[in-house]
Design a protein around this motif. Structure first.
Motif, PDB file in Angstrom:
ATOM      1  N   ASP A 135       0.733  -1.163   0.087  1.00 19.25           N
ATOM      2  CA  ASP A 135      -0.048  -0.193   0.212  1.00 19.25           C
ATOM      3  C   ASP A 135       0.847   1.264   0.061  1.00 19.25           C
ATOM      4  O   ASP A 135       0.700   2.327  -0.604  1.00 19.25           O
ATOM      5  CB  ASP A 135      -1.085   0.036   1.230  1.00 19.25           C
ATOM      6  CG  ASP A 135      -2.154  -0.876   0.859  1.00 19.25           C
ATOM      7  OD1 ASP A 135      -2.382  -1.374  -0.065  1.00 19.25           O
ATOM      8  OD2 ASP A 135      -3.100  -1.079   2.050  1.00 19.25           O
ATOM      9  N   ASP A 136       2.159   1.228   0.682  1.00 12.91           N
ATOM     10  CA  ASP A 136       2.895   2.385   0.480  1.00 12.91           C
ATOM     11  C   ASP A 136       3.623   2.581  -0.625  1.00 12.91           C
ATOM     12  O   ASP A 136       3.657   4.040  -0.819  1.00 12.91           O
ATOM     13  CB  ASP A 136       3.980   1.989   1.807  1.00 12.91           C
ATOM     14  CG  ASP A 136       3.324   2.500   3.356  1.00 12.91           C
ATOM     15  OD1 ASP A 136       2.305   3.166   3.205  1.00 12.91           O
ATOM     16  OD2 ASP A 136       4.015   2.134   4.258  1.00 12.91           O
TER      17      ASP A 136
ATOM     18  N   ARG B  19       0.902   4.290  -2.623  1.00  9.96           N
ATOM     19  CA  ARG B  19       0.408   5.625  -1.915  1.00  9.96           C
ATOM     20  C   ARG B  19       1.560   6.641  -2.433  1.00  9.96           C
ATOM     21  O   ARG B  19       1.366   7.799  -2.870  1.00  9.96           O
ATOM     22  CB  ARG B  19       0.563   5.468  -0.506  1.00  9.96           C
ATOM     23  CG  ARG B  19      -0.219   6.700   0.325  1.00  9.96           C
ATOM     24  CD  ARG B  19      -0.220   6.054   1.905  1.00  9.96           C
ATOM     25  NE  ARG B  19      -1.303   5.329   2.142  1.00  9.96           N
ATOM     26  CZ  ARG B  19      -1.393   4.450   2.704  1.00  9.96           C
ATOM     27  NH1 ARG B  19      -0.503   3.791   3.224  1.00  9.96           N
ATOM     28  NH2 ARG B  19      -2.616   3.758   2.927  1.00  9.96           N
TER      29      ARG B  19
ATOM     30  N   ALA C 219      -8.374  11.629  -0.141  1.00  7.08           N
ATOM     31  CA  ALA C 219      -9.459  10.446   0.091  1.00  7.08           C
ATOM     32  C   ALA C 219      -9.372   9.832  -0.906  1.00  7.08           C
ATOM     33  O   ALA C 219      -9.739   8.656  -0.998  1.00  7.08           O
ATOM     34  CB  ALA C 219     -10.675  11.183   0.490  1.00  7.08           C
TER      35      ALA C 219
ATOM     36  N   ARG D 175      -6.763   9.430  -3.360  1.00  7.03           N
ATOM     37  CA  ARG D 175      -5.819   8.329  -3.182  1.00  7.03           C
ATOM     38  C   ARG D 175      -5.754   7.117  -2.185  1.00  7.03           C
ATOM     39  O   ARG D 175      -5.493   6.055  -2.765  1.00  7.03           O
ATOM     40  CB  ARG D 175      -4.561   9.317  -2.736  1.00  7.03           C
ATOM     41  CG  ARG D 175      -3.146   8.811  -2.699  1.00  7.03           C
ATOM     42  CD  ARG D 175      -1.963   9.547  -1.926  1.00  7.03           C
ATOM     43  NE  ARG D 175      -2.182   9.703  -0.669  1.00  7.03           N
ATOM     44  CZ  ARG D 175      -1.548  10.690   0.260  1.00  7.03           C
ATOM     45  NH1 ARG D 175      -0.753  11.274  -0.391  1.00  7.03           N
ATOM     46  NH2 ARG D 175      -1.705  10.278   1.338  1.00  7.03           N
ATOM     47  N   GLU D 176      -6.284   7.566  -1.054  1.00 11.35           N
ATOM     48  CA  GLU D 176      -6.652   6.332  -0.199  1.00 11.35           C
ATOM     49  C   GLU D 176      -7.549   5.391  -0.703  1.00 11.35           C
ATOM     50  O   GLU D 176      -7.419   4.124  -0.585  1.00 11.35           O
ATOM     51  CB  GLU D 176      -7.074   6.944   1.115  1.00 11.35           C
ATOM     52  CG  GLU D 176      -5.888   7.503   1.959  1.00 11.35           C
ATOM     53  CD  GLU D 176      -4.608   6.703   1.895  1.00 11.35           C
ATOM     54  OE1 GLU D 176      -4.746   5.949   2.487  1.00 11.35           O
ATOM     55  OE2 GLU D 176      -3.540   7.218   1.631  1.00 11.35           O
TER      56      GLU D 176
ATOM     57  N   VAL E  42      -5.718   3.268  -3.271  1.00  9.69           N
ATOM     58  CA  VAL E  42      -4.799   2.406  -2.551  1.00  9.69           C
ATOM     59  C   VAL E  42      -5.771   1.024  -2.152  1.00  9.69           C
ATOM     60  O   VAL E  42      -5.458  -0.033  -1.976  1.00  9.69           O
ATOM     61  CB  VAL E  42      -4.352   2.991  -1.543  1.00  9.69           C
ATOM     62  CG1 VAL E  42      -3.570   1.877  -0.306  1.00  9.69           C
ATOM     63  CG2 VAL E  42      -3.211   4.048  -1.796  1.00  9.69           C
ATOM     64  N   GLU E  43      -6.747   1.400  -1.474  1.00  8.84           N
ATOM     65  CA  GLU E  43      -7.933   0.476  -0.947  1.00  8.84           C
ATOM     66  C   GLU E  43      -8.375  -0.493  -1.907  1.00  8.84           C
ATOM     67  O   GLU E  43      -8.304  -1.687  -1.745  1.00  8.84           O
ATOM     68  CB  GLU E  43      -8.835   0.975  -0.105  1.00  8.84           C
ATOM     69  CG  GLU E  43      -9.781   0.204   0.852  1.00  8.84           C
ATOM     70  CD  GLU E  43     -10.652   1.143   1.335  1.00  8.84           C
ATOM     71  OE1 GLU E  43     -11.878   0.784   1.485  1.00  8.84           O
ATOM     72  OE2 GLU E  43     -10.200   2.149   1.887  1.00  8.84           O
TER      73      GLU E  43
END
Ligand SMILES: Nc1ncnc2c1ncn2[C@@H]1O[C@H](COP(=O)(O)OP(=O)(O)OP(=O)(O)O)[C@@H](O)[C@H]1O
Ligand SMILES: [Mg+2]
Length: 401
Positions: free
Chosen positions: A241-242, A245, A272, A274-275, A278-279
């Motif tokens: 995930d990093d 991100r 939000a 971006r997250e 990632v999710e």
């Protein structure tokens, strides 16, 4: 006012083997090339070839293409790309990608051109018109060609970079011949003068990069090729995930520059959003590009929002399902049940006994060969506390998320 985000300036490229505009991770693999393989080969030292293996969509082609592009930019002699189609004659295919590297003027490297002519005569022609040409002749000519190009590279202070993609499509005699030629190129030595003026033997400045599906090493071993000693093998993992991100944060740090009908503009990415990216992609490289592309197209504004990510993701749901199912296609019922049980462990590692009991068996040994098969297929990984599903995207789909 013209749309800011359009299909024409969408930087996400699901399904492309080309180096994507928004690059994620692979730091270790790139550093291995630039700080070990390249300097050692340039110094005339031995260094093994590299093999990148992984499931479909994990980014093998893109990684090798990026390495090749960087070498080409540095002025090296870069062949290819060579994609091994099923049933294609590997020697003819290799000759085809090497031919364009041969300089036109006979005088530049007489040795190279004459080697090429021989390959053309006995190999390519023979393969194309269906004549059977003695295999040894084709083999010897192609070896000469590789050697000639290696000499040319060395004389002009460059590396010769050869890459073969989709290596899992090779088999039998073709596989063993191709690997022998490439292995010999890696072992090839040539006389040189060291800093003190002494004559020494140095390894030729040859770099070989192979990529393909994880089934390849077994094939190579069966063909009797000395593959495992000449090539260092890396299995590509999904991104963390990093990594995703960081890539997004970097690409959109000052806004992502695009061209619109009104001229240049900047696209911003909500934190939000971006997250959310990632999710949804869970580190899967193909899903990253797919989710990104769909989010970009979800609305035309200058700010890409979390709502865009959700709208886009909804639109590609079927495709996501198909991509993930392809990973588990061909599994036996028991293998799929065990994998599903591991997926339900929710990111935790599950031990063999737990998995066995989840599928109605008693002991870990009852599903020993099944676990082994799933590990060999790189669907499960064995850690200190048990098994875990390698791909979080596969785990989510199996666990019904
Ligand atoms: N490092 C990366 N950064 C961003 N996107 C990537 C990266 N690696 C791969 N991708 C994306 O993932 C997708 C699959 O990449 P690629 O075609 O290289 O996979 P592959 O492993 O060669 O798959 P196949 O086995 O089907 O040939 C592409 O859309 C590509 O843009
Ligand atoms: Mg590929």
């Amino acid at each position: 006012m013209a749309d800011v985000r359009t299909v024409l300036n969408n930087p996400f490229e699901p399904g492309s083997g080309a180096v994507p505009p928004i690059w994620v991770g692979r730091d270790d693999e790139l550093a291995d090339i630039s700080s070990r393989l390249v300097p050692r080969r340039r110094a005339g030292l031995f260094e093994r070839g590299r093999t990148y293996l992984g499931d479909p969509g994990l980014g093998k082609s893109v990684l090798v293409n990026r390495i090749a592009e960087e070498r080409a930019r540095a002025g090296d002699l870069v062949a290819g790309p060579l994609r091994m189609a099923l049933g294609r004659d590997p020697l003819a295919a290799l000759a085809d990608v090497l031919a364009p590297l041969v300089p036109a003027g006979e005088r530049v490297a007489g040795r190279v051109t004459s080697a090429l002519e021989r390959v053309r005569e006995v190999g390519l022609l023979g393969a194309r018109v269906g004549m059977t040409v003695a295999d040894e002749d084709r083999y010897a000519s192609l070896s000469d060609l590789v050697e000639g190009l290696a000499v040319l590279a060395s004389e002009t202070d460059r590396l010769l970079v050869i890459r073969v993609d989709e290596v899992q499509n090779l088999s039998g005699a073709g596989l063993s011949q191709l690997l022998t030629i490439l292995g010999d190129a890696l072992e090839m030595q040539m006389p040189a003068t060291d800093v003190t003026g002494n004559r020494v033997m140095e390894y030729a400045p040859v770099v070989v990069l192979l990529s393909g599906l994880p089934a390849f090493p077994e094939r190579a071993a069966a063909a009797g090729a000395t593959f495992s000693r000449r090539f260092a093998t890396t299995y590509l993992d999904p991104f963390t995930d990093d990594e995703v991100r960081a890539a997004l944060a970097f690409a959109f740090a000052d806004g992502y520059e695009v061209l619109t009908d009104d001229g240049p503009a900047l696209v911003h990415l909500e934190v939000a959003a971006r997250e959310a990216l990632v999710e949804v992609c869970l580190g899967d490289p193909f899903l990253f590009q797919l989710a990104g592309a769909a989010a970009w197209d979800a609305s035309p504004g200058a700010v890409l929002t979390a709502a865009d990510v959700r709208t886009g993701w909804d639109r590609v749901r079927r495709e996501v399902g198909a991509h993930v199912r392809q990973r588990t296609a061909g599994l036996t019922e028991l293998q799929l049940s065990v994998l599903t049980a591991a997926a339900r462990a929710d990111g935790e590692q599950a031990n063999g006994t737990t998995l066995a009991q989840a599928v109605g068996r008693r002991a870990s040994s009852d599903i020993g060969s099944t676990l082994q098969a799933l590990v060999t297929k790189r669907l499960l990984a064995l850690g200190p506390d048990g098994y875990r599903v390698v791909s979080r995207a596969v785990a989510r789909s199996l666990a019904g998320g």
